[in-house]
Write an enzyme that holds these catalytic residues in place. Structure first.
Site, PDB file in Angstrom:
ATOM      1  N   ARG A 140      -0.328  14.433  12.881  1.00 34.49           N
ATOM      2  CA  ARG A 140       0.112  14.148  11.486  1.00 34.49           C
ATOM      3  C   ARG A 140       0.470  15.397  10.703  1.00 34.49           C
ATOM      4  O   ARG A 140      -0.092  15.786   9.633  1.00 34.49           O
ATOM      5  CB  ARG A 140      -0.846  13.282  10.435  1.00 34.49           C
ATOM      6  CG  ARG A 140      -1.410  12.017  11.126  1.00 34.49           C
ATOM      7  CD  ARG A 140      -0.266  11.023  11.373  1.00 34.49           C
ATOM      8  NE  ARG A 140       0.476  10.430  10.144  1.00 34.49           N
ATOM      9  CZ  ARG A 140      -0.118   9.432   9.297  1.00 34.49           C
ATOM     10  NH1 ARG A 140      -1.455   8.869   9.928  1.00 34.49           N
ATOM     11  NH2 ARG A 140       0.320   8.867   8.651  1.00 34.49           N
TER      12      ARG A 140
ATOM     13  N   ARG B 288      -8.582  -0.927   4.204  1.00 40.83           N
ATOM     14  CA  ARG B 288      -7.636   0.277   3.931  1.00 40.83           C
ATOM     15  C   ARG B 288      -6.306  -0.264   3.332  1.00 40.83           C
ATOM     16  O   ARG B 288      -5.770   0.220   2.617  1.00 40.83           O
ATOM     17  CB  ARG B 288      -7.384   1.505   5.093  1.00 40.83           C
ATOM     18  CG  ARG B 288      -8.644   1.995   5.244  1.00 40.83           C
ATOM     19  CD  ARG B 288      -8.411   3.494   6.123  1.00 40.83           C
ATOM     20  NE  ARG B 288      -7.640   4.360   5.152  1.00 40.83           N
ATOM     21  CZ  ARG B 288      -7.654   5.674   5.792  1.00 40.83           C
ATOM     22  NH1 ARG B 288      -8.020   6.097   6.632  1.00 40.83           N
ATOM     23  NH2 ARG B 288      -6.983   6.529   4.937  1.00 40.83           N
TER      24      ARG B 288
ATOM     25  N   LYS C 120       0.898  -1.132   0.070  1.00 42.72           N
ATOM     26  CA  LYS C 120      -0.032  -0.098  -0.230  1.00 42.72           C
ATOM     27  C   LYS C 120       1.082   1.353   0.101  1.00 42.72           C
ATOM     28  O   LYS C 120       0.617   2.181  -0.914  1.00 42.72           O
ATOM     29  CB  LYS C 120      -0.654  -0.003   1.254  1.00 42.72           C
ATOM     30  CG  LYS C 120      -1.721   1.278   1.562  1.00 42.72           C
ATOM     31  CD  LYS C 120      -2.511   1.298   2.663  1.00 42.72           C
ATOM     32  CE  LYS C 120      -1.809   1.516   3.980  1.00 42.72           C
ATOM     33  NZ  LYS C 120      -1.489   3.094   4.278  1.00 42.72           N
ATOM     34  N   ASN C 121       1.749   1.369   0.785  1.00 43.64           N
ATOM     35  CA  ASN C 121       2.611   2.509   0.821  1.00 43.64           C
ATOM     36  C   ASN C 121       3.605   2.842  -0.043  1.00 43.64           C
ATOM     37  O   ASN C 121       4.298   3.640   0.132  1.00 43.64           O
ATOM     38  CB  ASN C 121       3.236   2.628   2.350  1.00 43.64           C
ATOM     39  CG  ASN C 121       2.193   2.672   3.516  1.00 43.64           C
ATOM     40  OD1 ASN C 121       0.974   3.021   3.021  1.00 43.64           O
ATOM     41  ND2 ASN C 121       2.511   2.509   4.828  1.00 43.64           N
TER      42      ASN C 121
ATOM     43  N   CYS D 183      -5.465  12.155  12.136  1.00 37.25           N
ATOM     44  CA  CYS D 183      -6.059  11.179  11.931  1.00 37.25           C
ATOM     45  C   CYS D 183      -5.990  10.267  13.207  1.00 37.25           C
ATOM     46  O   CYS D 183      -5.507  10.863  14.380  1.00 37.25           O
ATOM     47  CB  CYS D 183      -5.442  10.015  10.936  1.00 37.25           C
ATOM     48  SG  CYS D 183      -3.775   9.571  11.536  1.00 37.25           S
TER      49      CYS D 183
ATOM     50  N   ASP E  69       4.302   0.336  12.203  1.00 42.24           N
ATOM     51  CA  ASP E  69       3.037  -0.106  11.447  1.00 42.24           C
ATOM     52  C   ASP E  69       2.888  -1.508  11.988  1.00 42.24           C
ATOM     53  O   ASP E  69       1.735  -2.185  12.069  1.00 42.24           O
ATOM     54  CB  ASP E  69       2.987  -0.010   9.927  1.00 42.24           C
ATOM     55  CG  ASP E  69       3.084   1.423   9.312  1.00 42.24           C
ATOM     56  OD1 ASP E  69       3.148   1.407   8.092  1.00 42.24           O
ATOM     57  OD2 ASP E  69       2.539   2.343  10.188  1.00 42.24           O
TER      58      ASP E  69
END
Ligand code: EPZ
Length: 418
Positions: free
Chosen positions: A122, A398, A23-24, A117, A306
């Site tokens: 952030r 997500r 994803k990143n 978030c 993460d």
């Protein structure tokens, strides 16, 4: 009603899981595609809510986007806008990495303030400071960041913190700048290397990605390119944690162990027995994990933030006491209350969480409050006695492609209810 995952725990996770594209890495690579009016073909793109949201941004800017399986074709030829509206930014704050790409293509850009978030405020001060150094005039008004840069000029940039997003925005804004940019204290994550590789495939001249000093020699223009996104190291480690805590025998395929040293090292410290065969990582069954003395989250190549919550879920059933120190985000222990509802013994004080392993967790109705914390609750549910219902699966979707399908194929009793 928001989505729920229903898990009846106590079954081993045995079998094989093929790991999704990262994803990143995919998100900044998709953003980079707006910098050319030629078609870009991005392979191994995971089917995730965050990728879908990025596609919405691309289309909102006027780009053509087609998906064929895990391949996305993006054509920026008809791009007509350089603004990302508030609703799209609120949907996904990491769309901020479009800023550098739109500036390079349009010489101006306007994005709604990304805001915070669930895991933290952030801030984007490092992004904006770097873009200003590259020659962008930036004003913040009415909730929008308005940038204009008739000319972007290469320069030396020092990052106070090796921010992943800021490093990505600097790459995106400097690839066609006049002259050379040298970024010091750059983020070293593998996803940065993947973005740099894609940009070089587009004709950029980037050297040093993956190290703390990256050099970008500006080029006149970029052309279309075809690229395959790297494997998702966080997803791979998440599934290995699920296998380990349930005493299963699991192989994850299409993983890159060279991106995972800190995570694999921690798993082995906790008693997991791993073996490697090319892009496969094999986990042998173990009776019970051991605690790990201290796990500190750090920028790459340190232990990734993460994976903190998925590994904490595993540690909550380990023998002994583990200490987790979250150094990256200020509010990344939101899964703790939910794990405690399941019987975990975890005490949080500031950035530290002390996890005293218990012999068993009991299933409960719990609530995902962010992406990785949601994955942690699934891991706990797989190992708990009885039924666990994890609410708000939108968060999990997500970042994890078909999580429940992968786990069910490996013996888990898990289904989606929405
Ligand atoms: C990226 O976020 C990832 N997201 C995050 O993954 C990941 O946790 C993070 O990098 C760290 O590895 C994507 O790639 C889309 P940072 P990013 O800028 O770029 C501070 C997931 O679960 N900071 O490296 O936002 C910031 O507050 C997500 O997949 C500033 O102070 O991370 C934080 O404390 C979550 N000013 C630290 O740096 C800035 O201008 C790390 O942030 C920018 C960041």
């Amino acid at each position: 009603m928001l989505g729920e995952l229903i898990i009846n725990g106590g079954r081993r996770i045995n079998g094989e899981i093929t790991i999704q594209g990262a994803k990143n890495a995919a998100l900044p690579i998709l953003a980079a595609a707006v910098m050319t009016d030629e078609e870009c073909v991005i392979k191994n793109c995971p089917a995730l809510r965050d990728v879908d949201k990025t596609v919405l941004v691309l289309k909102d800017l006027g780009c053509g986007v087609r998906r064929e399986g895990s391949t996305l074709m993006i054509n920026g030829q008809d791009m007509f806008d350089c603004k990302i509206c508030e609703s799209l930014m609120r949907e996904m704050r990491s769309s901020i990495i479009f800023l550098g790409a739109i500036l390079t293509r349009c010489k101006k850009a306007s994005v709604s303030m990304p805001g915070g978030c669930p895991i933290g405020l952030r801030p984007i001060d490092l992004h904006l400071k770097a873009l200003k150094k590259l020659g962008a005039q930036i004003s913040e008004e009415h909730g929008y960041i308005k940038c204009s840069a008739p000319k972007l000029c290469g320069c030396d940039i020092y990052l106070d913190f090796p921010s992943v997003g800021a490093t990505e925005n600097i790459l995106l804004a400097s690839v066609c700048a006049e002259g050379t940019t040298v970024v010091s204290n750059a983020a070293r994550e593998p996803e940065i290397v993947d973005l740099a590789n894609f940009l070089n495939a587009m004709g950029a001249k980037i050297t040093g990605a993956g190290g703390s000093v990256i050099r970008i020699d500006g080029v006149k223009r970029l052309h279309g390119a075809e690229y395959s996104v790297m494997s998702d190291r966080i997803a791979a480690a998440t599934y290995l944690a699920a296998g380990a805590v349930t005493g299963g025998e699991l192989t994850v395929r299409k993983a890159n162990k060279n991106h995972m040293n800190a995570m694999l090292d921690a798993l082995c410290d906790m008693g997991a027995e791993l073996s490697y065969d090319g892009d496969a990582i094999h986990l042998k069954p173990i009776k019970r994990l051991k605690s790990i003395h201290t796990l500190r989250t750090m920028p790459y190549p340190g232990f990734p933030t993460d994976i903190q919550s998925p590994f904490m879920a595993a540690a909550s059933l380990a023998k002994g006491t583990s200490v987790f120190v979250e150094n990256i985000f200020e509010n990344r222990f939101r899964h703790v209350d939910e794990l405690v509802r399941m019987g975990a013994d975890i005490k949080v004080s500031g950035r530290c969480a002390v996890v005293r392993g218990v012999k068993r967790l009991s299933g409960a109705r719990v609530r995902a409050r962010e992406l990785r914390g949601g994955a942690a609750l699934v891991i706990a549910g797989l190992a708990a006695e009885g039924q666990t219902i994890v609410e708000n699966t939108e968060y999990i979707d997500r970042g994890y492609e078909n999580m429940e399908k992968h786990l069910a194929a490996c013996g888990a009793d898990i289904r989606r209810n929405n």
